[in-house]
Design a protein around this motif. Structure first.
Motif, PDB file in Angstrom:
ATOM      1  N   LYS A 184     -10.086 -34.712  -7.882  1.00  0.00           N
ATOM      2  CA  LYS A 184     -11.385 -33.961  -7.910  1.00  0.00           C
ATOM      3  C   LYS A 184     -12.190 -35.179  -7.738  1.00  0.00           C
ATOM      4  O   LYS A 184     -13.625 -34.741  -7.671  1.00  0.00           O
ATOM      5  CB  LYS A 184     -11.478 -33.203  -9.310  1.00  0.00           C
ATOM      6  CG  LYS A 184     -12.761 -32.398  -9.598  1.00  0.00           C
ATOM      7  CD  LYS A 184     -12.412 -31.283 -10.694  1.00  0.00           C
ATOM      8  CE  LYS A 184     -13.440 -30.297 -10.667  1.00  0.00           C
ATOM      9  NZ  LYS A 184     -13.446 -29.366 -11.820  1.00  0.00           N
ATOM     10  N   TRP A 203      -5.456 -28.737  -6.505  1.00  0.00           N
ATOM     11  CA  TRP A 203      -6.573 -27.721  -6.698  1.00  0.00           C
ATOM     12  C   TRP A 203      -6.393 -26.420  -5.798  1.00  0.00           C
ATOM     13  O   TRP A 203      -7.023 -25.526  -6.186  1.00  0.00           O
ATOM     14  CB  TRP A 203      -8.010 -28.132  -6.637  1.00  0.00           C
ATOM     15  CG  TRP A 203      -8.346 -29.471  -7.665  1.00  0.00           C
ATOM     16  CD1 TRP A 203      -7.770 -30.650  -7.356  1.00  0.00           C
ATOM     17  CD2 TRP A 203      -8.473 -29.204  -8.973  1.00  0.00           C
ATOM     18  NE1 TRP A 203      -8.110 -31.420  -8.700  1.00  0.00           N
ATOM     19  CE2 TRP A 203      -8.557 -30.606  -9.616  1.00  0.00           C
ATOM     20  CE3 TRP A 203      -9.026 -28.153  -9.938  1.00  0.00           C
ATOM     21  CZ2 TRP A 203      -8.892 -30.797 -10.847  1.00  0.00           C
ATOM     22  CZ3 TRP A 203      -9.495 -28.521 -11.055  1.00  0.00           C
ATOM     23  CH2 TRP A 203      -9.456 -29.573 -11.515  1.00  0.00           C
ATOM     24  N   ARG A 207      -6.310 -23.643 -10.563  1.00  0.00           N
ATOM     25  CA  ARG A 207      -7.926 -23.805 -10.701  1.00  0.00           C
ATOM     26  C   ARG A 207      -8.067 -25.000 -11.602  1.00  0.00           C
ATOM     27  O   ARG A 207      -9.071 -25.452 -11.910  1.00  0.00           O
ATOM     28  CB  ARG A 207      -8.530 -22.641 -11.235  1.00  0.00           C
ATOM     29  CG  ARG A 207      -8.244 -21.469 -10.124  1.00  0.00           C
ATOM     30  CD  ARG A 207      -9.242 -20.213 -10.033  1.00  0.00           C
ATOM     31  NE  ARG A 207      -9.312 -19.852 -11.230  1.00  0.00           N
ATOM     32  CZ  ARG A 207      -8.844 -18.635 -11.657  1.00  0.00           C
ATOM     33  NH1 ARG A 207      -7.930 -18.215 -11.015  1.00  0.00           N
ATOM     34  NH2 ARG A 207      -8.901 -17.938 -13.097  1.00  0.00           N
TER      35      ARG A 207
END
Length: 285
Positions: A184, A203, A207
């Protein structure tokens, strides 16, 4: 002189025969220092480093107390291996997460969710003190299996296949959390992804894979500690799971993303087809 100081510290730790109180002193003491520094500097850049650091220092202190006691009372006896491995696990988790969060806060703006705790002009820092008290309580409760494993009257239990499974799950949880955080961060660092949501790597299958990894870490730590701690120590993984799933983690981010990507058909499809927590192949559209 340095050797004398070390001996005095060693002797003091050997006299600390209540690990729960020792853990509370370390955790609340470090968070009190963090509160003071934050109140003076008006920045939350100390928050994550102090928060995760308290986990590491508390686990090291409770194990050091047990180690010092055993060295004084049974110098030829093998030191309990289970508390040592639990302490190493917390240190590995805490150092990794603390450095990641600290680096993120250094390269990112202040977290607006935390800024609301600063007092207005003329107000006492009551909300700020409440935030740091809650953070200290979170650490003390979550550490219960590790802290209780360092009791002097805990009967040592040999390691077995169940412990190997728990250790494997810990490494899996730590790996999932670390990889999810890295993926991320790399996604956000790419200017071409501005205004987009991350649906790559882990991802694509969850979530909130980082939160799943975090939960797995603490459930596995409890499972590893379970043979030497009271059953009620299960409050630790239950607490952290409920906190992340229903209070401070998932709900806050889900609400933020729903507002940010309202009307975005791609996000609506992602949300409808992707597991909330456990990494799992996407459902058919």
């Amino acid at each position: 002189e340095q050797s004398l100081s070390c001996k005095m510290l060693f002797a003091h730790l050997a006299r600390c025969n209540e690990p729960l109180k020792l853990s509370a002193a370390v955790v609340f003491g470090m968070n009190a220092a963090g509160f003071t520094g934050t109140a003076i500097t008006h920045t939350h850049k100390l928050t994550d480093l102090t928060g995760t650091g308290a986990f590491v220092v508390s686990s090291l202190a409770t194990y050091a107390s047990l180690f010092a006691f055993l060295k004084q009372t049974a110098p030829n006896k093998v030191t309990h291996i289970r508390p040592m491995l639990l302490t190493a696990a917390v240190a590995l988790w805490g150092i990794r997460l603390g450095l990641f969060l600290f680096n993120r806060i250094l390269t990112s703006p202040e977290d607006n969710r935390l800024s609301e705790f600063f007092p207005a002009e003329g107000e006492l820092p009551i909300k700020l003190a409440g935030f740091w008290t809650i953070q200290a309580s979170w650490a003390w409760i979550t550490l219960l299996p590790v802290t209780l494993a360092c009791r002097r009257n805990a009967v040592p239990v040999r390691l077995g296949p169940r412990d190997a499974v728990a250790a494997g799950l810990f490494l899996a949880g730590l790996g999932i959390e670390a990889v999810a955080d890295y993926q991320k961060s790399a996604f956000k660092a790419n200017p071409s992804n501005a205004g987009r949501f991350c649906s790559e790597g882990l991802w694509a299958y969850s979530r909130h894979p980082n939160y799943f990894g975090e939960m797995l870490v603490w459930w596995s730590i409890y499972a590893f500690a379970a043979p030497q701690v009271p059953r009620w120590a299960v409050v630790s993984p239950v607490f952290i799971s409920c906190l992340l799933r229903f209070v401070s983690g998932v709900p806050i981010l889900e609400k933020r993303y729903e507002a940010k990507f309202a009307g975005d058909a791609a996000y609506a499809r992602y949300r409808a087809s992707t597991s909330l927590l456990v990494p799992w192949p996407r459902a058919a559209p």
